[in-house]
Scaffold this motif. Structure first.
Motif, PDB file in Angstrom:
ATOM      1  N   LYS A   1       0.843  -1.199   0.000  1.00 44.91           N
ATOM      2  CA  LYS A   1       0.000   0.000   0.000  1.00 44.91           C
ATOM      3  C   LYS A   1       0.878   1.249   0.000  1.00 44.91           C
ATOM      4  CE  LYS A   1      -3.844  -1.902  -0.078  1.00 44.91           C
ATOM      5  NZ  LYS A   1      -4.616  -1.799  -1.290  1.00 44.91           N
TER       6      LYS A   1
ATOM      7  N   GLU B   1       1.967   1.989  -3.509  1.00 42.19           N
ATOM      8  CA  GLU B   1       0.836   2.472  -4.310  1.00 42.19           C
ATOM      9  C   GLU B   1       0.448   3.883  -3.902  1.00 42.19           C
ATOM     10  OE1 GLU B   1      -2.562  -0.018  -4.232  1.00 42.19           O
ATOM     11  OE2 GLU B   1      -1.830  -1.262  -5.872  1.00 42.19           O
ATOM     12  N   THR B   2       0.446   4.124  -2.602  1.00 42.41           N
ATOM     13  CA  THR B   2      -0.016   5.428  -2.124  1.00 42.41           C
ATOM     14  C   THR B   2       0.985   6.514  -2.464  1.00 42.41           C
ATOM     15  OG1 THR B   2      -1.061   4.272  -0.309  1.00 42.41           O
ATOM     16  CG2 THR B   2      -0.878   6.647  -0.106  1.00 42.41           C
TER      17      THR B   2
ATOM     18  N   GLU C   1       2.152   6.076  -6.700  1.00 40.66           N
ATOM     19  CA  GLU C   1       1.120   6.127  -7.737  1.00 40.66           C
ATOM     20  C   GLU C   1      -0.060   6.994  -7.336  1.00 40.66           C
ATOM     21  OE1 GLU C   1       0.230   2.082  -8.911  1.00 40.66           O
ATOM     22  OE2 GLU C   1       2.300   1.558  -8.484  1.00 40.66           O
ATOM     23  N   GLY C   2      -0.050   7.461  -6.094  1.00 41.21           N
ATOM     24  CA  GLY C   2      -1.125   8.349  -5.669  1.00 41.21           C
ATOM     25  C   GLY C   2      -2.463   7.665  -5.529  1.00 41.21           C
ATOM     26  N   LYS C   3      -2.449   6.323  -5.364  1.00 38.46           N
ATOM     27  CA  LYS C   3      -3.720   5.604  -5.212  1.00 38.46           C
ATOM     28  C   LYS C   3      -3.941   5.339  -3.735  1.00 38.46           C
ATOM     29  CE  LYS C   3      -3.088   3.032  -9.485  1.00 38.46           C
ATOM     30  NZ  LYS C   3      -2.577   1.735  -9.927  1.00 38.46           N
TER      31      LYS C   3
ATOM     32  N   VAL D   1      -5.950   4.467  -0.574  1.00 37.58           N
ATOM     33  CA  VAL D   1      -7.210   3.845  -0.169  1.00 37.58           C
ATOM     34  C   VAL D   1      -7.413   4.179   1.304  1.00 37.58           C
ATOM     35  CG1 VAL D   1      -8.513   1.702  -0.015  1.00 37.58           C
ATOM     36  CG2 VAL D   1      -6.794   1.987  -1.802  1.00 37.58           C
TER      37      VAL D   1
ATOM     38  N   SER E   1      -5.465   2.727   4.937  1.00 40.50           N
ATOM     39  CA  SER E   1      -4.299   3.550   5.231  1.00 40.50           C
ATOM     40  C   SER E   1      -3.853   3.305   6.664  1.00 40.50           C
ATOM     41  CB  SER E   1      -4.626   5.024   5.030  1.00 40.50           C
ATOM     42  OG  SER E   1      -5.356   5.495   6.131  1.00 40.50           O
TER      43      SER E   1
ATOM     44  N   ALA F   1      -2.341   4.170 -18.814  1.00 44.69           N
ATOM     45  CA  ALA F   1      -2.952   4.958 -17.739  1.00 44.69           C
ATOM     46  C   ALA F   1      -2.792   6.443 -18.051  1.00 44.69           C
ATOM     47  CB  ALA F   1      -2.280   4.617 -16.417  1.00 44.69           C
TER      48      ALA F   1
ATOM     49  N   ARG G   1       5.176  11.869 -10.330  1.00 43.53           N
ATOM     50  CA  ARG G   1       3.938  11.127 -10.217  1.00 43.53           C
ATOM     51  C   ARG G   1       3.133  11.288 -11.493  1.00 43.53           C
ATOM     52  NH1 ARG G   1      -0.175  11.648  -5.115  1.00 43.53           N
ATOM     53  NH2 ARG G   1      -1.205  13.115  -6.486  1.00 43.53           N
ATOM     54  N   HIS G   2       2.064  10.486 -11.626  1.00 42.86           N
ATOM     55  CA  HIS G   2       1.274  10.502 -12.864  1.00 42.86           C
ATOM     56  C   HIS G   2       0.694  11.869 -13.160  1.00 42.86           C
ATOM     57  CE1 HIS G   2      -2.509  10.611 -10.592  1.00 42.86           C
ATOM     58  NE2 HIS G   2      -1.884   9.826  -9.745  1.00 42.86           N
TER      59      HIS G   2
ATOM     60  N   ASP H   1      -5.264  15.143  -3.592  1.00 37.61           N
ATOM     61  CA  ASP H   1      -5.932  13.853  -3.785  1.00 37.61           C
ATOM     62  C   ASP H   1      -7.340  13.857  -3.212  1.00 37.61           C
ATOM     63  OD1 ASP H   1      -3.738  12.917  -5.062  1.00 37.61           O
ATOM     64  OD2 ASP H   1      -2.907  11.856  -3.342  1.00 37.61           O
TER      65      ASP H   1
END
Lengths: 136, 245
Positions: free
Chosen positions: A85, A88-89, A92-94, A96, A100, B33, B124-125, B187
């Protein structure tokens, strides 16, 4: 006078018998006693932590539930989950929110009574909370 | 293992068919993506109007320290600055001094990312240049590479203040950090803390938005009004634009 003649005179038989009585243990006996003492001390040293192993740590129960995964899975894999996580966090800025770090903290409010008990028991020192905050 | 004649022939036939067919097969590629670089994702940028910024106002720097738990150690050489106020003076004194905030420019070609040996600095993306502090080894190559002095090394161990923002980690000694454009707020769909504070202080000098969206306010203003970036000659394509300098 020959060299043989210069030998010391033998002790009387009575005295020799007395000496035997004064030292009841032979060299072998003394060594075996010393070895026994060392062994007992060593066994005590080994057994002290072993007796601690007999009662495994009791991390504090969650104040809320259910967890994001079942407890058995989390016990073995929480570190991989957190690392996964984390990548990803951060990268990739994902994020959750339910999975967390902050939401772990909302069900397990005490680091000392939850994380540290097991970590101290197995002798690991993760440095998560050098930076992340565990709200008091 | 023994194979009978039938299975040997069958296996040989299957291999021959596979070799014959494989060059003609096409794997179905997943759609890429959305990213800032390809123009399909977001591209965050900032426009700062220095004519609205005054030298005595430090609303943005204060808000940044509060939001991101950036402490002041009182040692000018070792203090951490994510955003700082800089005063520009014209040496010929023909123009008045200009005060402007300087922060990480989130370049499209960031030299800090290029030099990072552990890939702790990354893009970052959505075009943000960020630091993965879990990977940073504190070598400080990036601090040397950055032309905007946007990065600081944490020399000291810090403890969270009583009123610390729990959403943002405090810091470990020995890692580099810098402005994140408040990635945690972006975000959530919010604005960076400095932009909010600037608007609250009735300055409105900072505008934040998506450059890849042609209808966003920042895109329209950048198209219509004159602006410039700091050290545009370096070809880094920074994404903090300034007006009035």
């Amino acid at each position: 006078m020959s060299l043989i003649g210069r030998r010391r005179e033998r002790q009387p038989y009575e005295m020799q018998e007395e000496r035997e009585v004064k030292s009841p243990t032979s060299w072998a006996g003394r060594w075996s006693r010393a070895f026994l003492l060392v062994f007992v001390l060593f066994a005590a040293w080994i057994a002290a932590p072993l007796s601690a192993l007999a009662d495994p740590p009791q991390p504090e129960k969650a104040v809320r539930g259910p967890c994001v995964r079942d407890a058995e899975w989390m016990r073995r894999n929480h570190m991989d989950c957190l690392k996964h996580k984390r990548e990803e966090t951060v990268r990739e800025g994902k994020a959750v929110p339910t999975e967390s770090f902050l939401s772990c903290i909302s069900c397990h409010p005490s680091k000392e009574r939850f994380c540290d008990r097991c970590h101290a028991y197995v002798g690991v020192a993760p440095n998560c909370f050098d930076c992340h905050q565990y709200p008091k | 293992m023994t194979m009978d004649r039938r299975s040997v022939l069958g296996l040989g036939g299957a291999i021959a068919a596979g070799v014959a067919l494989a060059p003609g097969l096409h794997l179905i590629a997943a759609p890429p993506a959305p990213t800032a670089a390809s123009g399909t994702g977001k591209r965050w940028a900032m426009l700062i109007d220095t004519t609205k910024c005054s030298a005595d106002c430090t609303a943005c720097t204060k808000a940044c320290r509060a939001e991101n738990n950036v402490p002041l150690f009182g040692d000018p050489q070792r203090d951490i600055h994510w955003i700082r106020k800089v005063e520009l003076k014209d040496q010929t004194l023909r123009r008045p001094a200009v005060s402007l905030p300087v922060l990480c420019n989130h370049c499209e070609n960031p030299p800090c990312v290029h030099v990072c040996p552990t890939e702790a600095s990354f893009i970052r993306h959505d075009g943000l240049v960020l630091i993965d502090k879990h990977r940073c080894i504190g070598c400080r190559y990036c601090i040397i590479a950055c032309p905007y002095k946007a990065r600081s090394l944490v020399f000291h161990k810090t403890r969270p203040a009583k009123d610390a923002n729990p959403k943002v980690p405090i810091r470990a000694a020995g890692v580099v950090e810098k402005c994140t454009f408040c990635a945690h707020l972006i975000d959530e769909g919010k604005l960076p803390a400095c932009v909010e504070a600037c608007a609250k202080a009735d300055k409105g000098a900072m505008l934040f938005g998506d450059l890849n969206d042609p209808n966003s306010e920042i895109s329209q203003r950048l198209r219509k009004e004159k602006s410039q970036t700091i050290r545009a000659d370096l070809g880094l394509n920074p994404h903090v634009h300034y007006q009035g300098i």
